[in-house]
Design a protein around this motif. Structure first.
Motif, PDB file in Angstrom:
ATOM      1  N   LYS A   1     -18.863  18.149  17.996  1.00  0.00           N
ATOM      2  CA  LYS A   1     -18.112  19.191  18.719  1.00  0.00           C
ATOM      3  C   LYS A   1     -17.668  18.802  20.129  1.00  0.00           C
ATOM      4  O   LYS A   1     -17.182  19.644  20.881  1.00  0.00           O
TER       5      LYS A   1
ATOM      6  N   THR B   1     -14.212  19.710  20.824  1.00  0.00           N
ATOM      7  CA  THR B   1     -13.874  21.129  20.983  1.00  0.00           C
ATOM      8  C   THR B   1     -13.989  21.587  22.432  1.00  0.00           C
ATOM      9  O   THR B   1     -13.334  22.545  22.826  1.00  0.00           O
TER      10      THR B   1
ATOM     11  N   ASN C   1     -11.310  23.163  16.660  1.00  0.00           N
ATOM     12  CA  ASN C   1     -12.390  24.118  16.507  1.00  0.00           C
ATOM     13  C   ASN C   1     -13.378  23.661  15.445  1.00  0.00           C
ATOM     14  O   ASN C   1     -13.036  22.906  14.542  1.00  0.00           O
ATOM     15  N   TYR C   2     -14.607  24.126  15.608  1.00  0.00           N
ATOM     16  CA  TYR C   2     -15.675  23.736  14.694  1.00  0.00           C
ATOM     17  C   TYR C   2     -15.689  24.654  13.487  1.00  0.00           C
ATOM     18  O   TYR C   2     -15.608  25.866  13.632  1.00  0.00           O
TER      19      TYR C   2
ATOM     20  N   ASP D   1     -25.517  22.264  19.508  1.00  0.00           N
ATOM     21  CA  ASP D   1     -25.741  23.038  18.287  1.00  0.00           C
ATOM     22  C   ASP D   1     -27.245  23.097  18.071  1.00  0.00           C
ATOM     23  O   ASP D   1     -27.879  22.078  17.828  1.00  0.00           O
TER      24      ASP D   1
ATOM     25  N   VAL E   1     -24.346  27.656  18.380  1.00  0.00           N
ATOM     26  CA  VAL E   1     -23.586  26.721  19.208  1.00  0.00           C
ATOM     27  C   VAL E   1     -23.440  27.284  20.617  1.00  0.00           C
ATOM     28  O   VAL E   1     -23.063  28.448  20.799  1.00  0.00           O
TER      29      VAL E   1
ATOM     30  N   SER F   1     -22.097  26.262  24.800  1.00  0.00           N
ATOM     31  CA  SER F   1     -21.329  25.310  25.597  1.00  0.00           C
ATOM     32  C   SER F   1     -21.335  25.764  27.039  1.00  0.00           C
ATOM     33  O   SER F   1     -21.538  26.949  27.326  1.00  0.00           O
TER      34      SER F   1
ATOM     35  N   THR G   1     -17.318  29.564  19.016  1.00  0.00           N
ATOM     36  CA  THR G   1     -16.798  28.213  18.798  1.00  0.00           C
ATOM     37  C   THR G   1     -15.275  28.159  18.799  1.00  0.00           C
ATOM     38  O   THR G   1     -14.698  27.084  18.817  1.00  0.00           O
TER      39      THR G   1
END
Lengths: 157, 447
Positions: A89, A92, A101-102, B355, B360, B362, B405
């Protein structure tokens, strides 16, 4: 000859045929949530903006990929090679347009691949808001300028 | 012109390729000290999980990639640098002269002050060699203690859980990934892991790891007992079972608790590999100090990646940002400069994506915000979702997300371009989930 999706939001009526066409072409279902092109609906302004990957020249997603899974084809399209993508990812978060996108179902990332040269969204668009044409067309330059602003250094020349 | 690059990670490989692209005839030597072709540490968790083979971690899949580009890839370790004479001394005695040098030696795991780190079964997780060792011991059902729930710890956590081990995570901070996520998000991650059967101890440290002494040899047989003497028979000699290989480690925490483990994985962070530069005369901080062209303090020497103390876009300060995208960015820009195309480095953006057993998260830039800035925050504990945006005036300067995501890269786009959000900023303070709308609208000039 590099070709690109040229999007003219002024012509978009918000019918979202492109989203359905994309999700059907790429995922086999009519589900806008699975589309790789998205129509943003600014109803207060009566504006609709179709939005997807611009296949930028020195793509951030491609540069950030730790396993070299994103490659460029002869038409300048950036493709994700599923056998090399490990699902980390990083692309992303690296793509400043948010267009990679994942996909938790496959554990891989997905992005617009222009349907291998015959994009379903452009075919489905009834008003020519999305057309598939040469990159020299107007509209692309604007995106390129936007892309340049985001770079940490200069794009390689 | 001979370009030498020390370090065959993402920064070094990107640099070698970039120099080749711009300087067809130059000589390029790429030095790596590991036993595998250049690979990505980002891919190690997927190798550990068994998703990919070792070859799947390679930065470039094609056999002959480096030969084809005329890049001389050598396995060697550099002992020291003479910056004035432009000579590297390699371990083993060889010398290597260069015209331009890139230091891309990366980082190494920090060894925290814990007794017993050298025992078999105690393993850092940084290199492929480390991962091979972990894979051997992380069998289904094995008790594993993971020390550190920072970014690296948390990304390995996922792989260990996938292998079916009984996992305990020990983190000294008050939450998981304290340098990437705030309390709300880091605590949500902890709750998530616990719900998935992982024991997570925050605010806790490991004091010692010990290998209990091997079982004592069996006591001598007592004299024959009454019946034996009565009947004149000696009972058969018990055949001694082969001494079992005792793989169990005893882990002692600072709260006094002890636990058994077959494997202890140490993920206490990393620090730049600058030891070999101590006598080089180069200016060193936390890493190799560089200017805004990624030049070190001596002519024709550059640094990139985890080892470089380069400009951080958010703070404007020089700092080490040890993440994959920054390594590539540095490698690219340093190489353009080495190739004679002066290219400034405007600063890199800190960002991470993680993850954790399917959740997930960020974070980007100044995710903790700045004094006097505004904030938009959306916390959905039940839905495992979190979004926090930080503003300076009407510009986005940082963000973090959990359970999201779609289009997360837009946060990078907004932060790095410094795009003014105008009226959208107040909307985002009230409803941060409108981020994607705000991004597209601002780019399209929709107020």
């Amino acid at each position: 000859m590099q070709r690109a999706l040229v999007i003219d939001p002024g012509k978009c009526t918000g019918c979202k045929q492109c989203e359905l066409a994309c999700s059907y072409e790429k995922e086999g279902v009519f589900n806008p949530a699975k589309s790789r092109i998205r129509v943003f609906d600014f109803h207060q302004n009566a504006r609709f903006v179709p939005y997807t990957c611009t296949q930028c020249d020195e793509a951030w997603c491609q540069q950030a990929c730790p396993t070299n899974a994103i490659t460029t084809d002869a038409f300048g399209v950036k493709n994700v090679n599923d056998s090399l993508c490990v699902g980390c990812k990083v692309c992303t978060i690296a793509c400043p347009f948010g267009t990679v996108n994942y996909n938790a179902t496959t554990g891989k990332v997905i992005k617009c691949d222009m349907c291998g040269g015959d994009p379903a969204c452009a075919k489905a668009c009834p008003t020519d808001a999305i057309v598939y044409t040469d990159v020299e067309q107007a509209g692309y330059d604007k995106m390129a300028a936007w892309a340049k602003r985001t770079d940490a250094g200069a794009q390689a020349n | 012109m001979h370009h030498v690059i020390i370090g065959a990670g993402p920064a070094g490989v990107t640099a070698a390729e970039t120099i080749r692209k711009h300087r067809g005839g130059d000589r390029i030597t790429l030095l790596g000290d590991e036993d595998a072709p250049p690979y990505s540490r980002m891919a190690i968790p997927y190798y550990l999980e068994g998703d990919i083979a070792e070859t799947g971690t390679y930065l470039r899949a094609a056999a002959g990639h480096y030969d084809d580009l005329g890049i001389d890839l050598r396995q060697a370790r550099v002992g020291s640098l003479d910056a004035g004479a432009k000579i590297l001394k390699l371990d083993g005695g060889d010398e290597l002269a260069f015209d331009r040098l890139l230091i891309a030696t990366g980082a190494s795991p920090i060894r925290p002050p814990i007794e017993g780190l050298d025992l078999a079964g105690v393993q850092t997780c940084w290199t492929l060699a480390d991962a091979r060792e972990i894979a051997k011991r992380a069998e289904p059902g094995a008790s594993v203690v993971l020390v550190g729930a920072g970014f690296i710890g948390s990304i390995i956590l996922q792989a260990l859980v996938a292998k079916g081990v009984q996992l305990t995570v020990v983190e000294m901070g008050d939450r998981m990934v304290p340098r990437m996520l705030d309390e709300a998000a880091g605590t949500m991650l902890k709750r998530w892991c616990e719900a998935k059967g992982v024991r997570v101890l925050t605010g806790t440290t490991v004091k010692a790891i010990a290998k209990p002494e091997a079982a004592k040899p069996a006591a001598p047989q007592p004299e024959p007992g009454f019946f034996a003497r009565l009947f004149g028979q000696r009972p058969p000699e018990p055949t001694a079972p082969p001494a079992p290989v005792d793989e169990t480690l005893k882990v002692t925490l600072d709260n006094g608790e002890t636990m058994a483990a077959k494997l202890v994985v140490i993920a206490a962070g990393v620090r730049p590999n600058i030891g070999f530069l101590q006598a080089s005369g180069l200016e060193l901080g936390a890493g190799v100090s560089v200017d805004d062209h990624l030049r070190a303090s001596a002519p024709d020497i550059y640094a990139a990646g985890d080892v470089a103390e380069a400009r951080d876009l958010s703070s404007g300060q020089f700092d080490v940002l040890a993440i994959q995208p920054v390594a590539v960015e540095h490698g690219h820009i340093a190489a353009l400069n080495m190739a004679g195309n002066p290219t400034p480095h405007r600063g890199s953006l800190n960002m991470n994506v993680l993850d954790t057993i399917g959740l997930v998260s960020s974070s980007f830039g100044s995710w903790m915000g700045i004094e006097g800035g505004d904030r938009g925050q959306l916390l959905d504990e039940a839905g495992w979702r979190y979004l926090r945006l930080e503003f300076d005036g009407d510009r986005l300067i940082g963000g973090q997300a959990v359970g999201l995501t779609e289009h997360v890269g837009m946060m990078r786009g907004l932060i790095q371009t410094g795009l003014r959000l105008g009226a959208w900023k107040d909307r985002l303070v009230k409803a941060p989930e409108r981020l994607t709308e705000a991004y597209v609208a601002t780019a399209q000039g929709i107020k």
